[in-house]
Design a protein around this motif. Structure first.
Motif, mmCIF file in Angstrom:
data_model
loop_
_atom_site.group_PDB
_atom_site.id
_atom_site.type_symbol
_atom_site.label_atom_id
_atom_site.label_comp_id
_atom_site.label_asym_id
_atom_site.label_seq_id
_atom_site.Cartn_x
_atom_site.Cartn_y
_atom_site.Cartn_z
ATOM 1 N N ALA A 19 111.470 -30.042 -2.119
ATOM 2 C CA ALA A 19 111.082 -28.719 -1.752
ATOM 3 C C ALA A 19 110.787 -28.629 -0.295
ATOM 4 C CB ALA A 19 109.583 -28.498 -2.809
ATOM 5 N N ALA A 20 110.318 -29.650 0.369
ATOM 6 C CA ALA A 20 110.254 -29.518 1.763
ATOM 7 C C ALA A 20 111.559 -29.188 2.591
ATOM 8 C CB ALA A 20 109.764 -30.809 2.274
ATOM 9 N N GLY A 21 112.779 -29.775 2.131
ATOM 10 C CA GLY A 21 113.733 -29.258 2.642
ATOM 11 C C GLY A 21 114.169 -27.875 2.510
ATOM 12 N N ALA A 22 113.893 -27.401 1.159
ATOM 13 C CA ALA A 22 114.248 -25.928 0.918
ATOM 14 C C ALA A 22 113.332 -25.184 1.939
ATOM 15 C CB ALA A 22 113.981 -25.793 -0.509
ATOM 16 N N ALA A 23 112.016 -25.680 2.097
ATOM 17 C CA ALA A 23 111.075 -24.808 2.787
ATOM 18 C C ALA A 23 111.645 -24.742 4.362
ATOM 19 C CB ALA A 23 109.572 -25.356 2.634
ATOM 20 N N ARG A 27 112.428 -21.552 6.447
ATOM 21 C CA ARG A 27 111.974 -21.154 7.743
ATOM 22 C C ARG A 27 113.082 -20.949 8.935
ATOM 23 N NH1 ARG A 27 111.326 -25.272 11.362
ATOM 24 N NH2 ARG A 27 110.185 -24.785 13.369
ATOM 25 N N LYS A 28 114.150 -21.661 8.870
ATOM 26 C CA LYS A 28 115.193 -21.788 9.912
ATOM 27 C C LYS A 28 115.632 -20.169 9.778
ATOM 28 C CE LYS A 28 117.014 -24.494 12.581
ATOM 29 N NZ LYS A 28 116.403 -24.716 14.085
ATOM 30 N N THR A 32 115.816 -17.047 12.329
ATOM 31 C CA THR A 32 116.993 -16.435 12.876
ATOM 32 C C THR A 32 117.150 -15.097 12.516
ATOM 33 O OG1 THR A 32 118.244 -18.784 12.157
ATOM 34 C CG2 THR A 32 119.596 -16.787 12.345
ATOM 35 N N ALA A 33 116.344 -14.558 11.387
ATOM 36 C CA ALA A 33 116.314 -13.150 11.209
ATOM 37 C C ALA A 33 115.468 -12.484 11.995
ATOM 38 C CB ALA A 33 115.932 -13.126 9.681
#
Length: 86
Positions: A19-23, A27-28, A32-33
């Motif tokens: 979940a932390a990796g997905a979050a 975020r990244k 970028t957007a």
């Protein structure tokens, strides 16, 4: 192989890590957007970049200094002409 409460804790820890990796990925992506949208917005405002502004500013300062030097030379030449004419 772990069983019982340890296995549940291991699975929970793995789930939290995922979940932390997905979050972090989300975020990244959002950063970028946001940066892309901000850049498009700034470009539509026809603003100059700091580097371009500084370069033109330096050119203007140099031109002003040269203009002041030429003005002093003209004044000195006019003073000499006035002396010769008197």
């Amino acid at each position: 192989m772990s069983t019982g409460p340890n296995r549940i804790m291991d699975e929970f820890a793995k789930l939290m890590t995922d979940a932390a990796g997905a979050a972090q990925g989300v975020r990244k992506e959002m950063e970028t957007a946001f940066h892309s949208q901000a850049e498009r917005w700034l470009n539509s405002m026809d603003l100059v970049k700091r580097e371009e502004f500084e370069a033109v500013r330096e050119m203007a300062i140099k031109a002003r200094d040269e203009n002041d030097a030429l003005l002093r030379r003209i004044e000195a030449l006019e003073a000499k002409l006035a002396e010769k004419g008197a």
